[in-house]
Scaffold this motif. Structure first.
Motif, PDB file in Angstrom:
ATOM      1  N   GLN A  71       0.835  -1.200   0.000  1.00 40.01           N
ATOM      2  CA  GLN A  71       0.000   0.000   0.000  1.00 40.01           C
ATOM      3  C   GLN A  71       0.870   1.251   0.000  1.00 40.01           C
ATOM      4  OE1 GLN A  71      -3.123  -0.078  -0.539  1.00 40.01           O
ATOM      5  NE2 GLN A  71      -3.387   2.141  -0.484  1.00 40.01           N
ATOM      6  N   GLY A  72       0.606   2.144  -0.955  1.00 38.20           N
ATOM      7  CA  GLY A  72       1.311   3.415  -1.039  1.00 38.20           C
ATOM      8  C   GLY A  72       0.445   4.511  -0.441  1.00 38.20           C
ATOM      9  N   LEU A  73      -0.077   5.372  -1.293  1.00 35.48           N
ATOM     10  CA  LEU A  73      -0.981   6.420  -0.827  1.00 35.48           C
ATOM     11  C   LEU A  73      -2.314   5.831  -0.373  1.00 35.48           C
ATOM     12  CD1 LEU A  73      -0.513   9.119  -3.618  1.00 35.48           C
ATOM     13  CD2 LEU A  73       0.371   9.222  -1.286  1.00 35.48           C
ATOM     14  N   GLY A  74      -2.944   6.476   0.592  1.00 35.27           N
ATOM     15  CA  GLY A  74      -4.315   6.132   0.970  1.00 35.27           C
ATOM     16  C   GLY A  74      -4.451   4.764   1.612  1.00 35.27           C
ATOM     17  N   ARG A  75      -5.677   4.256   1.569  1.00 36.36           N
ATOM     18  CA  ARG A  75      -6.008   2.986   2.206  1.00 36.36           C
ATOM     19  C   ARG A  75      -6.820   2.138   1.233  1.00 36.36           C
ATOM     20  NH1 ARG A  75      -9.743   4.533   6.543  1.00 36.36           N
ATOM     21  NH2 ARG A  75      -9.160   2.695   7.770  1.00 36.36           N
ATOM     22  N   ARG A  76      -6.697   0.825   1.385  1.00 34.09           N
ATOM     23  CA  ARG A  76      -7.479  -0.082   0.535  1.00 34.09           C
ATOM     24  C   ARG A  76      -7.929  -1.284   1.364  1.00 34.09           C
ATOM     25  NH1 ARG A  76      -7.574  -0.741  -5.317  1.00 34.09           N
ATOM     26  NH2 ARG A  76      -5.804   0.686  -5.442  1.00 34.09           N
ATOM     27  N   ARG A  77      -9.203  -1.626   1.212  1.00 28.28           N
ATOM     28  CA  ARG A  77      -9.748  -2.798   1.897  1.00 28.28           C
ATOM     29  C   ARG A  77      -9.600  -4.016   0.984  1.00 28.28           C
ATOM     30  NH1 ARG A  77     -14.043  -0.909   3.443  1.00 28.28           N
ATOM     31  NH2 ARG A  77     -13.740  -0.915   5.717  1.00 28.28           N
ATOM     32  N   TRP A  78      -8.923  -5.038   1.505  1.00 27.86           N
ATOM     33  CA  TRP A  78      -8.752  -6.280   0.748  1.00 27.86           C
ATOM     34  C   TRP A  78      -9.599  -7.371   1.384  1.00 27.86           C
ATOM     35  CZ3 TRP A  78      -6.577  -6.583  -3.857  1.00 27.86           C
ATOM     36  CH2 TRP A  78      -5.689  -5.574  -4.245  1.00 27.86           C
ATOM     37  N   ARG A  79     -10.353  -8.062   0.548  1.00 24.36           N
ATOM     38  CA  ARG A  79     -11.121  -9.217   0.991  1.00 24.36           C
ATOM     39  C   ARG A  79     -10.577 -10.451   0.279  1.00 24.36           C
ATOM     40  NH1 ARG A  79     -17.241  -9.017   0.659  1.00 24.36           N
ATOM     41  NH2 ARG A  79     -16.889  -8.431  -1.533  1.00 24.36           N
ATOM     42  N   ILE A  80     -10.407 -11.531   1.032  1.00 25.11           N
ATOM     43  CA  ILE A  80      -9.841 -12.770   0.513  1.00 25.11           C
ATOM     44  C   ILE A  80     -10.914 -13.848   0.517  1.00 25.11           C
ATOM     45  CG2 ILE A  80      -8.021 -14.513   0.804  1.00 25.11           C
ATOM     46  CD1 ILE A  80      -7.008 -11.719   0.098  1.00 25.11           C
ATOM     47  N   GLY A  81     -10.922 -14.670  -0.543  1.00 24.17           N
ATOM     48  CA  GLY A  81     -11.913 -15.732  -0.649  1.00 24.17           C
ATOM     49  C   GLY A  81     -11.279 -17.099  -0.832  1.00 24.17           C
ATOM     50  N   ALA A  82     -12.007 -17.962  -1.513  1.00 20.75           N
ATOM     51  CA  ALA A  82     -11.585 -19.350  -1.674  1.00 20.75           C
ATOM     52  C   ALA A  82     -10.513 -19.487  -2.752  1.00 20.75           C
ATOM     53  CB  ALA A  82     -12.795 -20.217  -2.032  1.00 20.75           C
ATOM     54  N   HIS A  83      -9.935 -20.675  -2.837  1.00 26.12           N
ATOM     55  CA  HIS A  83      -8.964 -20.979  -3.885  1.00 26.12           C
ATOM     56  C   HIS A  83      -9.716 -21.268  -5.190  1.00 26.12           C
ATOM     57  CE1 HIS A  83      -5.870 -23.125  -6.180  1.00 26.12           C
ATOM     58  NE2 HIS A  83      -5.011 -22.448  -5.432  1.00 26.12           N
ATOM     59  N   CYS A  84      -9.197 -20.756  -6.294  1.00 25.74           N
ATOM     60  CA  CYS A  84      -9.846 -20.897  -7.598  1.00 25.74           C
ATOM     61  C   CYS A  84      -8.975 -21.728  -8.545  1.00 25.74           C
ATOM     62  CB  CYS A  84     -10.095 -19.524  -8.222  1.00 25.74           C
ATOM     63  SG  CYS A  84     -11.045 -18.398  -7.181  1.00 25.74           S
ATOM     64  N   ASP A  85      -9.592 -22.229  -9.602  1.00 23.12           N
ATOM     65  CA  ASP A  85      -8.853 -22.974 -10.614  1.00 23.12           C
ATOM     66  C   ASP A  85      -9.536 -22.776 -11.961  1.00 23.12           C
ATOM     67  OD1 ASP A  85     -11.118 -24.662 -10.607  1.00 23.12           O
ATOM     68  OD2 ASP A  85     -10.189 -26.046  -9.188  1.00 23.12           O
ATOM     69  N   ASP A  86      -9.168 -23.591 -12.947  1.00 25.91           N
ATOM     70  CA  ASP A  86      -9.711 -23.421 -14.298  1.00 25.91           C
ATOM     71  C   ASP A  86     -11.203 -23.702 -14.390  1.00 25.91           C
ATOM     72  OD1 ASP A  86      -7.291 -22.655 -15.308  1.00 25.91           O
ATOM     73  OD2 ASP A  86      -6.741 -24.627 -16.106  1.00 25.91           O
TER      74      ASP A  86
END
Length: 302
Positions: free
Chosen positions: A55-70
């Motif tokens: 993260q550089g300037l400002g703020r960011r909300r990150w949400r993490i989910g499940a593992h994905c594939d093809d």
């Protein structure tokens, strides 16, 4: 707004890669910069490579989910793997200086919290088996002779002419696999393939090629060398006294003191050349070649 390969043009951004040098050079891709206003983001997606989000300037909300594939359902998009469905399992708000690591295949979504949000993404390459086979095969095909063909001078009469015999299959399979299994040839190819510039259309060559005499004079004056941040440097060790150096898709065979120089060039962004190397014809020839292809230059900080 997403801007790729910013490290190729901004030394300050390229410096963000230095803490990650525990990962081999050939795995490093680039630093992408994303800018967003309040509430903006590209949407839930996943990547097929490791990424560190700084993260550089400002703020960011990150949400993490499940593992994905093809098999994961995606929305239509030419460049991003946007998810058709996303359920978050964890979330964090990154402040300036915070870092979040996202493994390959993990669903994630970043949304700016407030205006002037800027995130630096340090991405790493992870070639797929299919990509390696396709590119290696393409390279082999370029060098095969048209008269290198199947032959069976010891052919025996078969009870049924419709049978493809085990002997024929073995010989045909060997024709394919013998070339594919040449480890030394693969290593030479992969070194050049993996060091090919991300943006090969960019011309980093100097306006005037440098000569060995001029190079020696400048280095004797105490000038240092720096690598082009857009260049890719790697090497493969041949034996105790020689290496193959790969820089921007070119291969250089280096021995003795030039091999040591090659290893130093791969390890450091800036180097001061030892006075003994300035007298070495092979070392100077290597630096001239790298200088004239735009891979190294004189350090402007000197």
């Amino acid at each position: 707004m997403l801007v790729q390969a910013v490290d190729h043009y901004a030394p300050e951004v390229a410096a963000l890669i230095e803490p990650f040098r525990f990962i081999p050079n050939w795995r490093i891709d680039d630093v992408m910069v994303s800018y967003a206003t309040d509430g903006a983001g590209v949407g839930p997606h996943f990547d097929q490579y490791d990424v560190f989000l700084i993260q550089g300037l400002g703020r960011r909300r990150w949400r993490i989910g499940a593992h994905c594939d093809d098999d994961t359902a995606l929305l239509p998009h030419d460049d991003l793997r946007l998810l058709a469905g996303f359920e978050a399992t964890a979330e964090w708000v990154l402040e300036p200086g915070d870092i979040l690591y996202v493994p390959p295949g993990v669903a994630h979504e970043g949304v700016a919290v407030g205006d002037d949000c800027m995130t630096y993404s340090v991405g790493f390459r992870a070639p797929s088996r299919g990509e390696l086979i396709a590119h290696w095969s393409e390279h082999l095909l370029e060098n095969l002779q048209n008269d290198d063909r199947y032959a069976d001078p010891d052919l025996q009469a078969q009870k049924n002419p419709g049978e493809i015999s085990a002997q024929a299959i073995a010989k045909l399979h060997a024709m394919v696999t013998e070339k594919m299994r040449d480890r030394d040839a693969f290593a030479r190819w992969f070194g050049q393939h993996s060091s090919t510039p991300k943006n090969p259309d960019m011309d980093w060559r100097p306006e005037e090629p440098i000569r060995i005499e001029t190079l020696r004079e400048r280095l004797t004056e105490g000038l240092s060398l720096c690598r082009n941040s857009a260049s890719r440097f790697s090497f493969i060790r041949q034996d105790a006294n020689s290496v193959l150096l790969f820089v921007d898709g070119e291969r250089f065979e280096c021995t003795e003191e030039t091999a040591a120089l090659a290893e130093t060039l791969c390890a450091r962004n800036r180097i001061t050349i030892d006075p003994r190397l300035i007298k070495s014809a092979s070392a100077m020839a290597l630096i001239v070649a790298l200088f004239n292809q735009g891979s190294v230059a004189f350090d402007q900080a000197d």
